[in-house]
Design a protein around this motif. Sequence first.
Motif, mmCIF file in Angstrom:
data_model
loop_
_atom_site.group_PDB
_atom_site.id
_atom_site.type_symbol
_atom_site.label_atom_id
_atom_site.label_comp_id
_atom_site.label_asym_id
_atom_site.label_seq_id
_atom_site.Cartn_x
_atom_site.Cartn_y
_atom_site.Cartn_z
ATOM 1 N N ILE A 171 -5.359 0.516 -13.887
ATOM 2 C CA ILE A 171 -4.106 -0.222 -14.033
ATOM 3 C C ILE A 171 -3.322 0.437 -15.162
ATOM 4 C CG2 ILE A 171 -3.029 -2.421 -14.588
ATOM 5 C CD1 ILE A 171 -5.504 -3.814 -13.520
ATOM 6 N N ILE A 172 -2.135 0.917 -14.870
ATOM 7 C CA ILE A 172 -1.350 1.631 -15.874
ATOM 8 C C ILE A 172 0.054 1.044 -15.959
ATOM 9 C CG2 ILE A 172 -2.630 3.785 -15.622
ATOM 10 C CD1 ILE A 172 -0.415 4.842 -13.862
ATOM 11 N N ASP A 173 0.638 1.204 -17.139
ATOM 12 C CA ASP A 173 2.026 0.809 -17.368
ATOM 13 C C ASP A 173 2.832 2.087 -17.548
ATOM 14 O OD1 ASP A 173 4.456 -0.188 -18.087
ATOM 15 O OD2 ASP A 173 3.708 -1.601 -19.575
ATOM 16 N N ILE A 177 -1.542 9.639 -4.860
ATOM 17 C CA ILE A 177 -1.539 8.431 -5.685
ATOM 18 C C ILE A 177 -1.239 7.242 -4.773
ATOM 19 C CG2 ILE A 177 -0.545 7.257 -7.683
ATOM 20 C CD1 ILE A 177 0.280 9.957 -8.767
ATOM 21 N N ILE A 178 -2.170 6.286 -4.759
ATOM 22 C CA ILE A 178 -1.995 5.075 -3.951
ATOM 23 C C ILE A 178 -1.722 3.901 -4.887
ATOM 24 C CG2 ILE A 178 -3.080 3.498 -2.312
ATOM 25 C CD1 ILE A 178 -4.790 5.812 -1.352
ATOM 26 N N ILE A 179 -0.642 3.170 -4.629
ATOM 27 C CA ILE A 179 -0.295 1.992 -5.429
ATOM 28 C C ILE A 179 -0.752 0.766 -4.657
ATOM 29 C CG2 ILE A 179 1.567 0.720 -6.547
ATOM 30 C CD1 ILE A 179 3.159 3.308 -6.604
ATOM 31 N N LEU A 180 -1.748 0.089 -5.196
ATOM 32 C CA LEU A 180 -2.340 -1.070 -4.527
ATOM 33 C C LEU A 180 -1.643 -2.345 -4.991
ATOM 34 C CD1 LEU A 180 -6.061 0.015 -4.995
ATOM 35 C CD2 LEU A 180 -4.660 0.312 -2.962
ATOM 36 N N GLY A 181 -1.265 -3.198 -4.045
ATOM 37 C CA GLY A 181 -0.651 -4.470 -4.402
ATOM 38 C C GLY A 181 0.846 -4.418 -4.562
ATOM 39 N N PHE A 199 0.866 -1.178 0.000
ATOM 40 C CA PHE A 199 0.000 0.000 0.000
ATOM 41 C C PHE A 199 0.909 1.236 0.000
ATOM 42 C CE2 PHE A 199 -2.937 3.166 1.722
ATOM 43 C CZ PHE A 199 -4.116 2.869 1.050
ATOM 44 N N ILE A 200 1.538 1.479 -1.148
ATOM 45 C CA ILE A 200 2.499 2.570 -1.282
ATOM 46 C C ILE A 200 1.745 3.849 -1.656
ATOM 47 C CG2 ILE A 200 4.485 3.398 -2.596
ATOM 48 C CD1 ILE A 200 5.295 0.484 -2.995
ATOM 49 N N THR A 225 -1.262 -0.829 -10.174
ATOM 50 C CA THR A 225 -2.670 -0.505 -9.970
ATOM 51 C C THR A 225 -2.733 0.711 -9.055
ATOM 52 O OG1 THR A 225 -3.289 -2.827 -10.181
ATOM 53 C CG2 THR A 225 -4.887 -1.355 -9.149
ATOM 54 N N VAL A 226 -3.371 1.789 -9.529
ATOM 55 C CA VAL A 226 -3.340 3.042 -8.789
ATOM 56 C C VAL A 226 -4.738 3.561 -8.505
ATOM 57 C CG1 VAL A 226 -1.127 3.728 -9.762
ATOM 58 C CG2 VAL A 226 -3.222 4.422 -10.904
#
Length: 593
Positions: free
Chosen positions: A463-465, A428-432, A418-419, A445-446
């Motif tokens: 979900i972004i690259d 911006i939260i990065i899940l996973g 949970f960055i 996944t943001v």
Amino acid sequence: MEIKDIKARLDIGTVLKHYGLQPDRNNMLKCPFHADDKPSLKIYSTTNTFNCFGCGKSGDQIEFCTLKEGSKHKGLVKATELIGEIQPINNKPKQQKSQAKENPVLSVVEGHTEILTRVFESFRNGLSHPVSVKPKEYLKGRNLKHELLEIGYNSGQFHHRGKLSEADQKACINAGLLIPYSSPVPNATGNTFKVFAKDCIIFPLKNKQNQIVSIYGRSITNNNQSKHYYLKDRSGLYPGYPRPATTKLILTEAIIDAATLLQMPEITAECSILACYGTNGLTEEHKQAIKELEYLQEIIFFFDGDKAGNEAIEKYQTELSELMLPRKAGQAQIKLSSIETPEGEDVNSLSLAYETEIFTHLFEHRKPSRPSVRDESFLLTEKTEIKEREPQPQPLPEMQTRQTLPQQGKLNTRNPDFITYTTEELQIIILGGINLQQIDRLRITVKISRTDTNDPLHSIRHIIDLYHSDYLEKFIGKASEQLETGTNVLKRAIAELTEQIECYRLSKIESQKEQKPQARQLSEQRYRKALNYLKAPKLMERTNNDIGRTGMIGEENNRLLMYLVFTSRLREQPLHIISLGASGTGNVKQMIM
């Protein structure tokens, strides 16, 4: 000219500027096609289209002209005019002409600025045209992106085929854009001209009101003997006067160096950029513009890595240190520093040979200057630089300035699944978490939300690259609409997030690498003892007996053989052995060494 050619050359920003319309930071404006209290018309600059969420009007740049002019024919005529066909400079109401007669000096100044603005707009549209291959190749070779910069290209054709009225022609001559000369082959108007800065990339120089008052041309031909072109009576600054809230100002040696830095949000987020006109090109206009920066804290020189560049830095630092003294009461103290450009390199050449990280590295390791004029109120010495690093209360104007400037966000990795990354505008939260295995990809996944509102509509999950630039560009456009914020804010946040994630991922990978044990070093006493053991007679017999004393009973030949195979482990091609044995229950066991 076909419609597709008009669309290729005409930018919707040019259309809006012609009609006196200016979008806000979210690319929204009040719809001119219906009574609009709040901005409801969205401008999409990347596709040159618009859409009004109120009245439903939408289309491209030609449709916008059509709606404003009242018919498709008039819209096409207007669009054709705007792609670079210079309009008569004297196409004004009679009342304005009479006013101009009353103030001839003001008329000359306004006419000069107007003709330069319109001619430069034609240069800019010309650079965007598909046939402008050569200048685009030149810019690509200099790592300059015309989509990000306010630049144009002068093919030398803007005055041909009767494009200029007599008044426009006179204005161009007065401005220095056209230089009359005698020739047996005149153009369509019966006059012959030499064009200023033909086959050049054109950069606008602006005054304090952000108006174009002069231009600079950089030749794209004869690259080994490239020439620089300035209009007569040069004035104005590039890319313009620094914003009033500037706290850090970078001075470059050349305009092309400033343009290079303008493409780097890592630099522009913290600093304003201002170009000098060579090693002798710090003009009085530069000095006055710098002197008026009330909140300025630091002037940073980023010149070429040669003798001339270093000498210019020393000269300019002396001039500016004398210029900035004394400071007004309550103003921030000024310090001077310089970025050490590698020998033989300049800002633009560094961008060709290295990634953006080289600039942030050089910027962070810039050196304070050694002034010739010493004054306690002017903090320039290394000793003072060290003191400034210690926590101390800052004057109120400095604190207010920092709040108005975009600051780089912070990455919180305490919970790897949970960055969070937070800026002044966005969270911006990065899940996973982040995949540490595929270093050539950065798929996350943001959840992105605004920090200044509690509206659940001002958030988006996706979900972004981060390494897929084309897809990322589309996502930024979609997310900016959902969040109702500017695309530049989102671009900067994602760019900074990407860099910090890359650093975090590399540090995690390094920490997970198996630590190789250090080679054991024998003491002198143990070394001599081992050497004597090897030189003594009956080495194999003694070795076998010593193996037996460790507790291995029987199998004398096998145990000695296995030990000898084991000692080959440090060789380039070690030996291997397979051992088969039968247990008491009849099962066969296998051991491989």
